[in-house]
Each structure stands twice: as C-alpha cells, then as structure tokens.
Design a protein around this motif. Sequence first.
Motif, mmCIF file in Angstrom:
data_model
loop_
_atom_site.group_PDB
_atom_site.id
_atom_site.type_symbol
_atom_site.label_atom_id
_atom_site.label_comp_id
_atom_site.label_asym_id
_atom_site.label_seq_id
_atom_site.Cartn_x
_atom_site.Cartn_y
_atom_site.Cartn_z
ATOM 1 N N GLY A 144 83.143 84.921 20.263
ATOM 2 C CA GLY A 144 82.265 84.389 21.331
ATOM 3 C C GLY A 144 80.974 83.700 20.772
ATOM 4 N N PRO A 145 80.118 82.982 21.696
ATOM 5 C CA PRO A 145 79.010 82.301 21.282
ATOM 6 C C PRO A 145 78.077 82.884 20.421
ATOM 7 C CG PRO A 145 79.450 82.098 23.633
ATOM 8 C CD PRO A 145 80.353 83.132 23.228
ATOM 9 N N LYS A 146 77.799 84.375 20.513
ATOM 10 C CA LYS A 146 76.839 84.874 19.592
ATOM 11 C C LYS A 146 77.465 85.146 18.120
ATOM 12 C CE LYS A 146 76.952 88.573 22.148
ATOM 13 N NZ LYS A 146 76.791 90.045 22.789
ATOM 14 N N ASP A 147 78.923 84.823 18.024
ATOM 15 C CA ASP A 147 79.399 84.924 16.662
ATOM 16 C C ASP A 147 79.253 83.545 15.927
ATOM 17 O OD1 ASP A 147 80.372 87.732 16.918
ATOM 18 O OD2 ASP A 147 81.777 86.872 18.187
ATOM 19 N N LYS A 148 78.761 82.620 16.510
ATOM 20 C CA LYS A 148 78.821 81.214 15.911
ATOM 21 C C LYS A 148 78.010 81.113 14.795
ATOM 22 C CE LYS A 148 77.925 76.059 17.175
ATOM 23 N NZ LYS A 148 77.456 76.139 15.780
ATOM 24 N N GLU A 149 76.807 81.559 14.555
ATOM 25 C CA GLU A 149 75.924 81.533 13.407
ATOM 26 C C GLU A 149 76.547 82.019 12.321
ATOM 27 O OE1 GLU A 149 71.466 82.759 11.843
ATOM 28 O OE2 GLU A 149 72.056 82.509 14.108
ATOM 29 N N ASP A 150 77.155 83.295 12.392
ATOM 30 C CA ASP A 150 77.937 84.096 11.391
ATOM 31 C C ASP A 150 79.099 83.258 11.052
ATOM 32 O OD1 ASP A 150 76.314 86.150 11.425
ATOM 33 O OD2 ASP A 150 77.637 87.411 12.309
ATOM 34 N N ALA A 151 79.735 82.486 11.918
ATOM 35 C CA ALA A 151 81.187 81.911 11.655
ATOM 36 C C ALA A 151 80.763 80.484 10.695
ATOM 37 C CB ALA A 151 81.839 81.516 12.625
ATOM 38 N N ASP A 152 79.301 80.371 10.936
ATOM 39 C CA ASP A 152 79.236 78.807 10.274
ATOM 40 C C ASP A 152 79.026 79.294 8.786
ATOM 41 O OD1 ASP A 152 78.863 77.019 12.425
ATOM 42 O OD2 ASP A 152 76.708 77.403 12.670
ATOM 43 N N LYS A 153 78.565 80.494 8.548
ATOM 44 C CA LYS A 153 78.485 80.708 7.156
ATOM 45 C C LYS A 153 79.835 81.015 6.524
ATOM 46 C CE LYS A 153 74.038 83.158 8.111
ATOM 47 N NZ LYS A 153 73.176 84.760 8.014
ATOM 48 N N ILE A 154 80.735 81.363 7.341
ATOM 49 C CA ILE A 154 82.123 81.691 6.772
ATOM 50 C C ILE A 154 82.852 80.492 6.232
ATOM 51 C CG2 ILE A 154 84.387 82.540 7.289
ATOM 52 C CD1 ILE A 154 83.457 84.355 9.099
ATOM 53 N N VAL A 155 82.510 79.286 7.229
ATOM 54 C CA VAL A 155 83.518 77.961 6.933
ATOM 55 C C VAL A 155 82.512 76.882 6.115
ATOM 56 C CG1 VAL A 155 84.550 78.336 9.089
ATOM 57 C CG2 VAL A 155 82.450 77.111 9.176
ATOM 58 N N TYR A 169 89.761 71.639 7.053
ATOM 59 C CA TYR A 169 90.534 72.581 7.725
ATOM 60 C C TYR A 169 89.929 74.084 7.674
ATOM 61 C CZ TYR A 169 93.670 68.854 6.864
ATOM 62 O OH TYR A 169 94.516 67.659 6.854
ATOM 63 N N ALA A 170 88.477 74.086 7.817
ATOM 64 C CA ALA A 170 88.027 75.557 8.058
ATOM 65 C C ALA A 170 87.226 75.154 9.400
ATOM 66 C CB ALA A 170 87.045 75.758 7.071
ATOM 67 N N PHE A 171 87.870 75.726 10.584
ATOM 68 C CA PHE A 171 87.205 75.523 11.862
ATOM 69 C C PHE A 171 86.517 76.511 12.491
ATOM 70 C CE2 PHE A 171 91.179 73.164 11.135
ATOM 71 C CZ PHE A 171 90.663 71.756 11.547
ATOM 72 N N ASN A 172 85.340 76.325 12.835
ATOM 73 C CA ASN A 172 84.429 77.451 13.601
ATOM 74 C C ASN A 172 84.665 77.162 14.971
ATOM 75 O OD1 ASN A 172 82.553 79.089 14.742
ATOM 76 N ND2 ASN A 172 80.769 78.253 13.843
ATOM 77 N N LEU A 173 85.463 77.887 15.820
ATOM 78 C CA LEU A 173 85.726 77.919 17.169
ATOM 79 C C LEU A 173 85.031 78.818 18.025
ATOM 80 C CD1 LEU A 173 89.699 77.756 16.805
ATOM 81 C CD2 LEU A 173 88.114 75.899 16.720
ATOM 82 N N CYS A 174 84.350 79.660 17.505
ATOM 83 C CA CYS A 174 83.476 80.378 18.318
ATOM 84 C C CYS A 174 82.565 80.014 19.364
ATOM 85 C CB CYS A 174 82.199 81.486 17.333
ATOM 86 S SG CYS A 174 83.265 82.435 16.147
ATOM 87 N N GLY A 175 82.598 80.151 20.562
ATOM 88 C CA GLY A 175 81.898 79.555 21.579
ATOM 89 C C GLY A 175 82.479 78.332 22.154
#
Length: 332
Positions: free
Chosen positions: A218-229, A235-241
């Motif tokens: 979800g949108p609240k996971d976007k910041e964490d996902a940015d760190k993952i990718v 070919y690494a996609f942050n789709l959160c939110g």
Amino acid sequence: MAKYLIVGPSWVGDMVMAQSLFSRLKKDDENAIIDVIGPAWSAPILARMAEVRNAITLETGHGEWGIKTRQKLGKKLQAEQYDKAIILPRSWKSALVPFFAKIPIRVGFHGEQRFVLLTERRKLDKGILNQTVKRFTSLGVEQNKAYPPTPLINPKLLVDQDNQMHLLSQLNLSKDKPAIALMAGAEFGPSKQWPLKHFHEVAQHFINKGYQIWVLGGPKDKEDADKIVQDLGAYAFNLCGKTKLVDAIDLLAYAEQAISNDSGLMHVAAAVGTYVHGIYGSTSELFTPPLTEKKTIHNLHLDCSPCFKRNCPLGHTNCQNDLTPDNVIKTV
C-alpha cells in the motif's frame, strides 16, 4: 437451498482464508446463496470469489461501534430473509447486523457474552481448531463435524487476465522477464517484518539472474519499497501505492514466485496459485499458513518465538534479523 449472511473479518488475509468457509458451504449445498458483510476494501476481493453473490459494505471504521449504522443495515437486510448467519469475528458489535436483520439462526463462537445476539454459541477449542481456516470453516458445519472440520478447501481467487495485461502495459512492466514479487509490509507490526536490507539483497540476486522484481504493498509501504529497489536498475519496480488491492490479485497471479512476510498479500498470492515463500518469526505458520501446496516456509523457530507481539518484547527481533537472505535465495 439455504441463504447465508456471513459477517466477515476485518483483515485482508483473514478475508481470503474465509473463502474456505464459503467453498465448504457450496460443497455441502451447491445452490446455497452466500452474501458477505465486510469493510469497503473487501468488496473487490469478494467479487473475485465465485461462491459469493453479494459483498455488503459496512460503513464503519475499524474498531468503531456504529450501532445506528449496524441497526439501519440490519433492518434493510430483513427483506432478504436469510436462513442463517455466520459471524466470524468474536466481538459483540459484529453480531448486531444479523440480530437486527432477524435472521433465525445466528452462529458464532463464545465471545463478549453474546447471549441474545447469537442463537448458537460454539466453543472455540483452540487445541483442535488450531488454525484460522479451521475456525472459520467449523462454523459452517454441524457441531458434530466441527472439531475439526474436514475437508478444508483452499481459497481460489478469480483472475482477470484482461486487467492483468492492462496493468503490465500501464506500469511498464516487462513481459519478457519472469517476475518475483516481494511483499515487505506487515500491518500487524514491525515484529513480522523481514529486514529491508534482506529484501534488497534478495532482489539484487534475482535481478542479476535475469528476473524482474515487483515490490507490492500500500501507499504507506512506498518508502520502504524505495529502499528495497534502490540502485537495482530498470527491472526493479516499486508498485506500492500504484495499484489497487484487486490489482494485486492479477499481478501476483502473473508472478512466478512471491516472497512475503506473514501478511494479507501472502494469502492473496497463495490463492492465485503463485509459489509462495512465507517468512515467519513472531507469528507461526502452524496458525496462519499460506493455504496452498505450492509453498516454502522460512522460520528459524527460536525459543522466543512465536510471541505474537507487534514489537519484539526482547528488543532484538532475531527471529527476522537472523534469517539470512541466503536461506531464502537457495530455496527460490
């Protein structure tokens, strides 16, 4: 032909697991009519369950009493003349709508002294009903067959392939590379979350192996996902939110494998047939396993786990930190 009103749970994973109950009701009576009450977010998921006729939205927030709202909905539903209500949550307020709807049989577990609201109060034997799916399904069968209920039917969500193809194009995802989905969020709390650096290392490994990586949440996971990718390339996609919950159903069905904390999206992945790697520590796969044969469970089974706490009571969260990326990579 029986007509059921089910009061569904409030969490994504639990609502997916509740499909096992709906499937069992249909197995026992193929003409059964099943309507399900749930939060607004659950309607698109319930629409992907072939067993459910109607998803009924209860316009109250999580934790709100909303007695007038429940009374109004119950009176409206009187016209449906349901034969039986099954109330999955154990709270007092969850039994109000079937009571106000004057449904003659109202079944649920003991909880919060629901003497008047329920006509049949079942014992919750946690030793026998040791999984959420068993508890849900048991309420749909006669008491002499409920401890435990068999068979248990795994959830199976419908996939919209047209929406799937639309999402691949809209989000500029690759149609040439196999996809691994990562789900790093956990609504319950940080004790259920595998470290972001571990997710990043796994993502890096499989990018190098020719996969694409999708981080879903979800949108609240976007910041964490940015760190993952971070620094992993095109070919690494942050789709959160960027997607709706119902879109995650179709994307996870396309992915080859999914690596996930014990979360709602893990159960969605299992229900669409994707191979699931479930990461457990503070919770237990014995209680809420992904309901599929296509799974690998990762759990160190430390002496201090499962604690079922939102935050590690010992302050170290070793059940997550000490589960190294290599342990996951070699099984994928």
